[in-house]
Design an enzyme around this catalytic site. Sequence first.
Site, mmCIF file in Angstrom:
data_model
loop_
_atom_site.group_PDB
_atom_site.id
_atom_site.type_symbol
_atom_site.label_atom_id
_atom_site.label_comp_id
_atom_site.label_asym_id
_atom_site.label_seq_id
_atom_site.Cartn_x
_atom_site.Cartn_y
_atom_site.Cartn_z
ATOM 1 N N CYS A 160 0.850 -1.184 0.000
ATOM 2 C CA CYS A 160 0.000 0.000 0.000
ATOM 3 C C CYS A 160 0.893 1.244 0.000
ATOM 4 O O CYS A 160 1.944 1.267 0.629
ATOM 5 C CB CYS A 160 -0.933 0.103 1.190
ATOM 6 N N ARG A 174 3.847 -0.494 -4.891
ATOM 7 C CA ARG A 174 3.542 -0.968 -3.535
ATOM 8 C C ARG A 174 2.206 -1.698 -3.462
ATOM 9 O O ARG A 174 1.827 -2.205 -2.411
ATOM 10 C CB ARG A 174 3.514 0.215 -2.567
ATOM 11 N N TRP A 217 -2.666 -2.727 -1.668
ATOM 12 C CA TRP A 217 -2.383 -4.162 -1.769
ATOM 13 C C TRP A 217 -3.237 -4.792 -0.681
ATOM 14 O O TRP A 217 -3.020 -4.555 0.517
ATOM 15 C CB TRP A 217 -0.900 -4.444 -1.540
ATOM 16 N N ASN A 267 -1.404 2.580 5.533
ATOM 17 C CA ASN A 267 -0.535 1.475 5.094
ATOM 18 C C ASN A 267 -0.116 0.735 6.363
ATOM 19 O O ASN A 267 0.414 1.346 7.281
ATOM 20 C CB ASN A 267 0.681 2.086 4.378
ATOM 21 N N GLY A 268 -0.399 -0.559 6.405
ATOM 22 C CA GLY A 268 -0.043 -1.343 7.594
ATOM 23 C C GLY A 268 -1.179 -2.281 7.950
ATOM 24 O O GLY A 268 -2.060 -2.543 7.124
ATOM 25 N N GLU A 327 17.618 -17.659 -8.077
ATOM 26 C CA GLU A 327 17.150 -16.338 -8.510
ATOM 27 C C GLU A 327 16.448 -16.430 -9.870
ATOM 28 O O GLU A 327 15.419 -15.795 -10.103
ATOM 29 C CB GLU A 327 18.341 -15.363 -8.538
ATOM 30 N N LYS A 373 12.591 -15.360 -10.536
ATOM 31 C CA LYS A 373 12.200 -14.383 -11.568
ATOM 32 C C LYS A 373 11.119 -14.975 -12.452
ATOM 33 O O LYS A 373 10.126 -14.329 -12.754
ATOM 34 C CB LYS A 373 13.387 -13.981 -12.461
ATOM 35 N N GLU A 410 7.675 -15.408 -10.536
ATOM 36 C CA GLU A 410 6.943 -14.211 -10.122
ATOM 37 C C GLU A 410 6.353 -13.425 -11.275
ATOM 38 O O GLU A 410 5.339 -12.756 -11.105
ATOM 39 C CB GLU A 410 7.760 -13.318 -9.180
ATOM 40 N N HIS A 450 17.403 -36.478 -5.779
ATOM 41 C CA HIS A 450 16.739 -36.800 -4.515
ATOM 42 C C HIS A 450 15.275 -36.371 -4.529
ATOM 43 O O HIS A 450 14.665 -36.203 -3.475
ATOM 44 C CB HIS A 450 17.505 -36.170 -3.351
ATOM 45 N N LYS A 481 6.004 -4.513 -4.461
ATOM 46 C CA LYS A 481 7.469 -4.487 -4.430
ATOM 47 C C LYS A 481 8.017 -4.453 -3.005
ATOM 48 O O LYS A 481 9.019 -5.082 -2.715
ATOM 49 C CB LYS A 481 7.992 -3.290 -5.225
HETATM 50 O O1 M6R Z 1 13.061 -4.588 -0.554
HETATM 51 P P1 M6R Z 1 13.632 -5.930 -0.256
HETATM 52 O O2 M6R Z 1 14.918 -6.191 -0.937
HETATM 53 O O3 M6R Z 1 13.755 -6.187 1.224
HETATM 54 O O4 M6R Z 1 12.591 -6.971 -0.826
HETATM 55 C C1 M6R Z 1 12.754 -8.341 -0.610
HETATM 56 C C2 M6R Z 1 11.836 -9.141 -1.503
HETATM 57 O O5 M6R Z 1 10.507 -8.808 -1.257
HETATM 58 C C3 M6R Z 1 12.135 -8.923 -2.983
HETATM 59 O O6 M6R Z 1 13.467 -9.200 -3.283
HETATM 60 C C4 M6R Z 1 11.226 -9.815 -3.851
HETATM 61 O O7 M6R Z 1 11.553 -11.147 -3.652
HETATM 62 C C5 M6R Z 1 11.352 -9.409 -5.317
HETATM 63 N N1 M6R Z 1 10.050 -9.138 -5.863
HETATM 64 C C6 M6R Z 1 11.944 -10.462 -6.173
HETATM 65 O O8 M6R Z 1 12.049 -10.047 -7.498
#
Ligand code: M6R
Length: 617
Positions: A2, A27, A78, A109-110, A490, A494, A497, A513, A612
């Site tokens: 948010c 956000r 959000w 926000n919260g 990673e 990617k 997501e 395994h 994000k």
């Molecule tokens: O702002 P931050 O680096 O603490 O965020 C951590 C994760 O939320 C962030 O890296 C998330 O996994 C990304 N969307 C991945 O692309």
Amino acid sequence: MCGIVGYVGKERCVEVLMEGLRNLEYRGYDSAGLALAMPERGIETTKEVGPLDNLAGAIGEKYDDFFKVRVGVGHTRWATHGRPSEANAHPHTGGGAPAGGPEVAVVHNGIIENHAELREELRERGFEFRSETDTEVIAHLLAERVAAGEPLREALVGTLKRLQGSFAVAVMSAEEPGTIVAARHQSPLVVGLGEGENFLASAVQALLGNTRRFLFVENGEIAVLTDSSVEIQTLYGQPVERETFEVDWSAEELGLNGYEDFMLKEIHEQPAALQATLAGRLDTDGVVDLSELDFDFSGIERIVVVACGTAYHAGLLGKYAIERLARLPVEVAVASEYRYADPIGDESTLVVAISQSGETTDTLAAVEASRGFGARVLAVTNTQGSLLTREAEAVLLTKAGPEVGVAATKTFLTQVAALYLLALELAGRRGGLSGEQLSDVGCGLRRSPEKVEEALGLLEGRVGEAVGVFAGARCALFLGRGHLFPVALEGALKLKEISYLPAEGYPAGEMKHGPIALVDEQCPVVAVLGEGTLREKTLSNVEETVARGARVIAIAREDDAAAARVAQVTLPVPEMPEILSPLVSTVPLQLLAYHVAKARGLNVDKPRNLAKSVTVE
Ligand code: M6R
């Protein structure tokens, strides 16, 4: 999660709020809304489900006098409590007809943890609820106090004292139309300073088109904004003197600059982001200088990295480099687990907290948990002035510039580069490796911007073929070993997501395994082969998947004949010292995820269900 924004000043309120929300959409983008102090009509709200364009359209249709508005607050959501709907969208209002008393509006926000009890209590007092949100209790509690004659600031203080949980809130009242009052506890809030106008927002990015001068509001503080003044006090009424903070990001950096999406733009910005992160910290002989940190590294016996998501993967690469170069033991912990793990350590433990945003709730809580045993804390973050920078003894800033795409790309590579700098610094102090060995790694790191540029060039026009391998795919397996295992993780993150394809990142040697059961023609294998000691081992594991019908995409050197033999497609990477090769090996995986998602017609910058910055637990 948010985003909130507020404005008081000139007849351009709607423009400022909409621009602010546009820059905060990362956000959350389930719904958006504005509350405006309409001249001679009082507070009016407009809310729409879905992206901000829906709200912009609704405002345009509803008003022909919105350009006269001088005061308002806005929100991009959000969803936490209650599905995305117009009723659940912020701002929430209290008072006014039919409840009686002056109308108030709230953006939040919260999470209000005791909202159910408060809702019950307010219902018993005759309040009617229009949404399923936790936030609506704030609106009614506030309206009740304002109706009883309390000024807005006092009414908000009284309301906040009833709340448990986390919040950044901004409120306005029909009774005080030239004022916005805002407060925070655990969720971020900044005040932007202008001439004859003042602003507030969840993050500085929201306001860069209007100001670069900010005041940070700390936990337990309340700010009162008018067009000509900003007053900050504690919730107990003590005035706070806060220094102005000037940020060096610019509004231009928030534009697409000709790219189709932010993610693609940010992938291509990686050479410059690395360059900026390394500048002034690594000399031409590859000797690292982190004296800017003014940090006491003496007596450190152990490191714990705490982070979430992509930052956690950067932490895994940091572990590899620190253990190899400095021979210091490193534990890497998922912050949401670590915070509740009753962690073990002492004053000789260095906690490295990695967070692009610097405001991930779990990472902040993990830092707090480590304070229990007296840890020293170093933050690695991209966001100047963020909450994390204020919780750490020292800050190693990654200088990637603002990242808008939800999928972290350039901030990942710069986090990794920052951790390599830290590894070199620690190695230099501990003296395990010779100066020459360290300088070789340092010189390699200095060349990483050009190597990543070279990788982008090599990959130009090559990813389409790999996307073809994903036609009809129902899942994917990413394999790597050693320092290339976090790269595989990673790559899988990617892909899942932004393309919504199930993807597993696995150490290649562990595949037999369990995960090998996934393998068939519809489960492509992405093999991060790279170069070095473990390449042969990974290759054998990949052969085993080929024997079971897998279609393989290899991340390897262009001239790697063995890779070409097992793979349908090779995505080439340039030569790089082994320990640094994650910096180039990550790039094809980012582009692969991007192009697979685009081929599936998806919005790569705003994938479903995500935000994000994860500012709630
Ligand atoms: O702002 P931050 O680096 O603490 O965020 C951590 C994760 O939320 C962030 O890296 C998330 O996994 C990304 N969307 C991945 O692309």
